[in-house]
Design an enzyme around this catalytic site. Structure first.
Site, PDB file in Angstrom:
ATOM      1  N   SER A  97     -55.378  14.276  14.519  1.00 47.34           N
ATOM      2  CA  SER A  97     -53.941  14.388  14.271  1.00 47.34           C
ATOM      3  C   SER A  97     -53.275  15.253  15.350  1.00 47.34           C
ATOM      4  CB  SER A  97     -53.686  14.920  12.865  1.00 47.34           C
ATOM      5  OG  SER A  97     -52.388  14.579  12.430  1.00 47.34           O
TER       6      SER A  97
ATOM      7  N   LYS B 273     -31.325  20.078  -4.040  1.00 44.84           N
ATOM      8  CA  LYS B 273     -31.717  21.377  -3.510  1.00 44.84           C
ATOM      9  C   LYS B 273     -33.148  21.751  -3.900  1.00 44.84           C
ATOM     10  CE  LYS B 273     -31.071  25.246  -1.359  1.00 44.84           C
ATOM     11  NZ  LYS B 273     -31.107  25.261   0.111  1.00 44.84           N
TER      12      LYS B 273
END
Length: 336
Positions: A147, A199
């Site tokens: 990765s 949120k």
């Protein structure tokens, strides 16, 4: 205190006296004698160089190492050291840009990857070194260069891996825990006051909605395309060829070589030797960067912390109570 603890304390004091003497001498030699305490602190944070293989001082090869998860978790201090020091590594890359004697770089990578931002910062600096200095960069993969570990390897002029190296894992991941059902069973109720509908998205206190998952997927897709572009440019591959293997799968070193992600199978020593032969640097000095932490001062502080500091259980509790693992975009294999 028992005799054992008294003996340990005396040993620590002796180490402190030696540390003060050694570091004071270093300050006198390397800095102005009257620069005071500030200069001492600056000295402790400076990069030093360790010669790995002696050779020409006008033509040198820098050996850099990325060992561990690529995250900016702070720098080493006299009390503790970190495995991978992101700021120190960036400082090493910056030093190479300023040093005209460096004629080549060998980057040793043993990492499962890490943060998207940190990986991009390393990639950007490596590209700057290639473009501004025109010097070769060779990569030697250790047991793992997956990765983000591959992301930072992609710009290299030549990539070496062991046959058993775990690499690939080209992709992006974001994970979080959803413990809302467990909280319900325990009678825990979350009271949340928020300024907007999303949120508290993906914070584990409630399931993410389909709309929120789509928002996050869009972020993932953007970072994924950036990763694919980096591999395309670094390896000279087409987008279609990269995406054939850019589905998150891991590859062995030999598989990666057949897929075009790796150039040769070989060790770190063979990587260094190949760079020397390919660019006429047989007589070049090989060196690596280090910081002044890890000296007697660090040894003393760590021993003193062991004797008088909090217990392992207390340190673990403090870490758990002070950590905040918010979800983030990662170029990382095996996050959990």
């Amino acid at each position: 205190m028992n005799i054992k603890r008294w003996a340990a304390l005396i040993a620590a004091i002796v180490l402190l006296i030696i540390s003060i003497g050694v570091n004071t001498l270093m300050v006198i030699v390397k800095t102005n004698l009257f620069s005071g305490f500030d200069s001492f602190v600056k000295l402790e944070s400076q990069l030093t160089e360790t010669v790995v293989e002696p050779g020409s001082l006008n033509e040198r090869i820098a050996l850099l190492k990325v060992d561990g998860v690529i995250q900016d978790v702070g720098s080493s201090t006299p009390w503790s050291t970190v495995g991978y020091d992101h700021q120190m590594f960036l400082a090493s890359l910056e030093q190479i840009l300023e040093d005209d004697t460096v004629k080549g770089v060998v980057l040793s990578v043993d990492s499962p990857g890490g943060g998207v931002i940190e990986s991009a910062e390393i990639h950007k600096k490596l590209m700057q070194i290639k473009e501004e200095k025109g010097i070769p960069i060779y990569v030697s993969m250790g047991s793992m260069a997956a990765s983000g570990g591959y992301y930072i390897s992609a710009p290299a002029d030549k990539i070496f891996a062991h046959r058993e190296t775990i690499t690939g894992s080209i992709g992006v991941i974001m994970q979080s825990y959803n413990y809302s059902e467990l909280a319900d069973k325990l009678g825990i109720e979350f009271e949340t006051i928020k300024s907007g509908e999303h949120k508290d998205m993906f914070n584990g206190t409630r399931p993410a909605t389909d709309e929120e998952k789509a928002m996050l997927q869009e972020m993932i897709n953007e970072s994924y395309e950036e990763f694919v572009d980096v591999v395309e440019q670094g390896r000279g591959m087409s987008e279609a060829d990269v995406k054939k293997i850019a589905d998150g799968r891991i590859l062995s070193g030999s598989q990666a070589m057949r897929a075009g992600l790796v150039d040769e199978l070989g060790s770190l020593e063979e990587t260094i030797q190949s760079l020397r032969e390919d660019y006429g640097l047989e007589d070049a000095e090989l060196f690596e960067y280090d910081s002044d932490f890890g000296s007697f001062t660090s040894l003393f502080m760590s021993k003193l912390g062991t004797i008088f500091g909090p217990s392992a259980e207390e340190r673990m509790l403090t870490k758990l109570m002070s950590s905040y693992d918010s979800p983030r975009l990662m170029y990382l294999y095996g996050q959990n």
